[in-house]
Enzyme design. Structure first.
Site, PDB file in Angstrom:
ATOM      1  N   SER A 138     -39.263 -76.335 -59.055  1.00  0.00           N
ATOM      2  CA  SER A 138     -39.372 -75.260 -58.067  1.00  0.00           C
ATOM      3  C   SER A 138     -39.939 -73.992 -58.687  1.00  0.00           C
ATOM      4  CB  SER A 138     -37.997 -74.955 -57.466  1.00  0.00           C
ATOM      5  OG  SER A 138     -37.480 -76.090 -56.832  1.00  0.00           O
TER       6      SER A 138
ATOM      7  N   ARG B 190     -36.063 -85.932 -64.995  1.00  0.00           N
ATOM      8  CA  ARG B 190     -37.513 -85.982 -65.149  1.00  0.00           C
ATOM      9  C   ARG B 190     -37.908 -86.349 -66.563  1.00  0.00           C
ATOM     10  NH1 ARG B 190     -37.710 -80.238 -62.510  1.00  0.00           N
ATOM     11  NH2 ARG B 190     -35.648 -80.426 -63.415  1.00  0.00           N
TER      12      ARG B 190
HETATM   13  P1  ADP Z   1     -30.462 -77.115 -60.276  1.00  0.00           P
HETATM   14  O1  ADP Z   1     -30.503 -75.623 -60.386  1.00  0.00           O
HETATM   15  O2  ADP Z   1     -29.143 -77.676 -59.864  1.00  0.00           O
HETATM   16  O3  ADP Z   1     -31.072 -77.876 -61.438  1.00  0.00           O
HETATM   17  P2  ADP Z   1     -32.812 -77.866 -58.761  1.00  0.00           P
HETATM   18  O4  ADP Z   1     -33.125 -77.605 -57.329  1.00  0.00           O
HETATM   19  O5  ADP Z   1     -33.744 -77.300 -59.776  1.00  0.00           O
HETATM   20  O6  ADP Z   1     -31.347 -77.376 -58.972  1.00  0.00           O
HETATM   21  O7  ADP Z   1     -32.698 -79.423 -58.993  1.00  0.00           O
HETATM   22  C1  ADP Z   1     -31.754 -80.227 -58.335  1.00  0.00           C
HETATM   23  C2  ADP Z   1     -31.809 -81.611 -58.935  1.00  0.00           C
HETATM   24  O8  ADP Z   1     -33.091 -82.178 -58.680  1.00  0.00           O
HETATM   25  C3  ADP Z   1     -31.640 -81.658 -60.449  1.00  0.00           C
HETATM   26  O9  ADP Z   1     -30.948 -82.837 -60.783  1.00  0.00           O
HETATM   27  C4  ADP Z   1     -33.054 -81.714 -60.963  1.00  0.00           C
HETATM   28  O10 ADP Z   1     -33.116 -82.355 -62.224  1.00  0.00           O
HETATM   29  C5  ADP Z   1     -33.710 -82.560 -59.888  1.00  0.00           C
HETATM   30  N1  ADP Z   1     -35.135 -82.318 -59.786  1.00  0.00           N
HETATM   31  C6  ADP Z   1     -35.795 -81.144 -59.647  1.00  0.00           C
HETATM   32  N2  ADP Z   1     -37.136 -81.331 -59.595  1.00  0.00           N
HETATM   33  C7  ADP Z   1     -37.326 -82.672 -59.701  1.00  0.00           C
HETATM   34  C8  ADP Z   1     -38.481 -83.514 -59.768  1.00  0.00           C
HETATM   35  N3  ADP Z   1     -39.719 -83.025 -59.728  1.00  0.00           N
HETATM   36  N4  ADP Z   1     -38.281 -84.830 -59.902  1.00  0.00           N
HETATM   37  C9  ADP Z   1     -37.036 -85.330 -59.980  1.00  0.00           C
HETATM   38  N5  ADP Z   1     -35.915 -84.610 -59.957  1.00  0.00           N
HETATM   39  C10 ADP Z   1     -36.056 -83.298 -59.825  1.00  0.00           C
END
Ligand code: ADP
Length: 159
Positions: free
Chosen positions: A128, A90
């Site tokens: 999230s 992001r």
């Molecule tokens: P983690 O705990 O592995 O970071 P997440 O569910 O928070 O798990 O995120 C999984 C992946 O999705 C990560 O690579 C994160 O950067 C990406 N991600 C989360 N939110 C977004 C978003 N709004 N746009 C793009 N990528 C996202």
């Protein structure tokens, strides 16, 4: 056949994740979204709930499947026959952690490549934990998550 996995916590899945999944599905033959079972994190939703919300949110995406995994991402990639790991980037703030993970994963398994995809800019501020926070204060999250997720959040934080 080019298969990739998209690992994450997905607590819960947001439109930002779904944007990344759509982009990956345009590039690869098969995308396996995989929920990390990470006992050190205290997620709001159980693994089963997160898998279920992903499945419901991704109905109609025919190249996409959903599962969960315990242990190392690269081991899971090998197990399911994937050659790539998708991660979303992001902002610069994501970069340092993601860079470290990608290099460590390459050290562990040279045959697995990490691919970074950028979401539409309207999702760059979305994660999230912000969504969980908003929902806990009864704020409307319909612009950020699918309807099933919004309803699941309302059940976790009843009025
Ligand atoms: P983690 O705990 O592995 O970071 P997440 O569910 O928070 O798990 O995120 C999984 C992946 O999705 C990560 O690579 C994160 O950067 C990406 N991600 C989360 N939110 C977004 C978003 N709004 N746009 C793009 N990528 C996202």
């Amino acid at each position: 056949m080019k298969k990739v996995i998209y690992p994450g916590t997905f607590d819960p899945v947001t439109f930002g994740h779904i944007d990344i999944i759509k982009r990956a599905a345009e590039l690869f033959d098969s995308v396996q979204v995989t929920v990390a079972i990470n006992p050190s994190k205290k997620p709001l939703f159980t693994v089963e709930e997160r898998v279920d919300l992903l499945k419901k949110s991704l109905k109609g995406f025919n190249k996409v499947s959903v599962d969960s995994f315990d242990g190392l991402v690269v081991d899971h990639a090998h197990k399911v026959g994937a050659t790539g790991i998708i991660r979303g980037l992001r902002a610069v703030s994501d970069f340092e952690y993601e860079f470290q993970m990608a290099l460590m994963n390459r050290k562990l398994a040279e045959d697995i490549t990490t691919i970074f995809l950028m979401p539409h800019e309207k999702y760059t501020y979305l994660n999230s934990s912000i969504v969980r926070n908003l929902a806990s204060f009864q704020s409307d999250v319909k612009d950020f998550v699918p309807r099933v997720v919004k309803e699941a959040l309302q059940n976790k934080y009843p009025r």
